[in-house]
Design an enzyme around this catalytic site. Sequence first.
Site, PDB file in Angstrom:
ATOM      1  CG  PHE A 220      -6.517  10.750  -4.325  1.00 51.99           C
ATOM      2  CD1 PHE A 220      -5.289  10.832  -3.565  1.00 51.99           C
ATOM      3  CD2 PHE A 220      -7.048   9.674  -4.469  1.00 51.99           C
ATOM      4  CE1 PHE A 220      -4.866   9.555  -3.111  1.00 51.99           C
ATOM      5  CE2 PHE A 220      -6.686   8.540  -4.120  1.00 51.99           C
ATOM      6  CZ  PHE A 220      -5.608   8.616  -3.297  1.00 51.99           C
ATOM      7  CG  ASP A 222      -5.490  17.880  -6.500  1.00 49.36           C
ATOM      8  OD1 ASP A 222      -5.230  17.995  -7.617  1.00 49.36           O
ATOM      9  OD2 ASP A 222      -4.733  17.926  -5.425  1.00 49.36           O
TER      10      ASP A 222
END
Length: 333
Positions: A220, A222
């Site tokens: 993910f 980020d």
Amino acid sequence: MDDVRETSAWVATHSSHVLVDSSDSRVNNAGIEKVVENIQGSIPKVEWDYEGIHYFDNGPLSVQYLFVLDALNFCFWPDKDLNYDHLASGLKAALQNDKSAFDADRLQKYTGPELRELLKWPRPLPLEDERVRLLHEVGFELERNFGGKASNLVESCGKSAAKLVALVTRHFAGFRDHSVYKGHQVFLYKRAQIFVADLWGAFKGQGYGEFYDIGSITMFADYVVPAVLEQLGVLKYSSRLANIIETNNEISSGSEEEVELRACSVYAVEKMKELIRIKSGKQCGTGPLALVCWRPMPSFTTPSDALNLLLTAQHDIVVACYIFAGGNLEMLA
């Protein structure tokens, strides 16, 4: 998520500010190879919600909670006292107090002050208007297309993680995490993939969390993972980018630097996954390849500090995951 992998790889090979340090890179110091050697046999198994901050009742309401949570899971840093734990535990408490708090019709009516009250937060939230807009969007689209229930959205994917990400990004514009980089469309889909992984982790791969292709999702992307990868020597920054970071200047969303930091992190972790597969002789990808941090990142004194943070689930600040092994439970056992 071939579109995420392919476009991230394109960014990594055309980047101006971030370099992935592997045996086939331009610097050829093989940072990825060194990290993989250090973590072989040291990957911990991390239980979802080991801190107890999430709502879970093993039913449709848990799915509704996770979808609302992941819709709001962004941009905590402008408020130094706010972090993901406040969001997750605040929404949990709200739902425990009122089981209808996340009904689709109510989601469409929340105001900024009402969201603050829901979370018991004493002042305006970062990007509060956008968060309220996303709540309205989630409620409206769930009501219009899925009978008001996120569980119906999940059931419509046919137990496919890739299809669920596609459905979420098709119907909910707020989850369409993509940018244009040097004339090319780049797909990252952080929060849509987090929703899939949260389902898989919460339901332990059963029921609403059962996906036959869970290994298709990526890490993910980020703004925290790059800091860890840079400390480990996996990512190298240009002098210009390093100066921006060291002087605490904001990196704009959608800028070349921001896209490169995120996409190169995806590419680097994919390279790690592949190298672990080769070295271990085991197939990675039976679970989500996830590298996520939910809390503020500390300063690292040495690269080994960063590596230790990656490899512990007991540290006060967790970089957690079904990690480089792609969530392969046999490898994590």
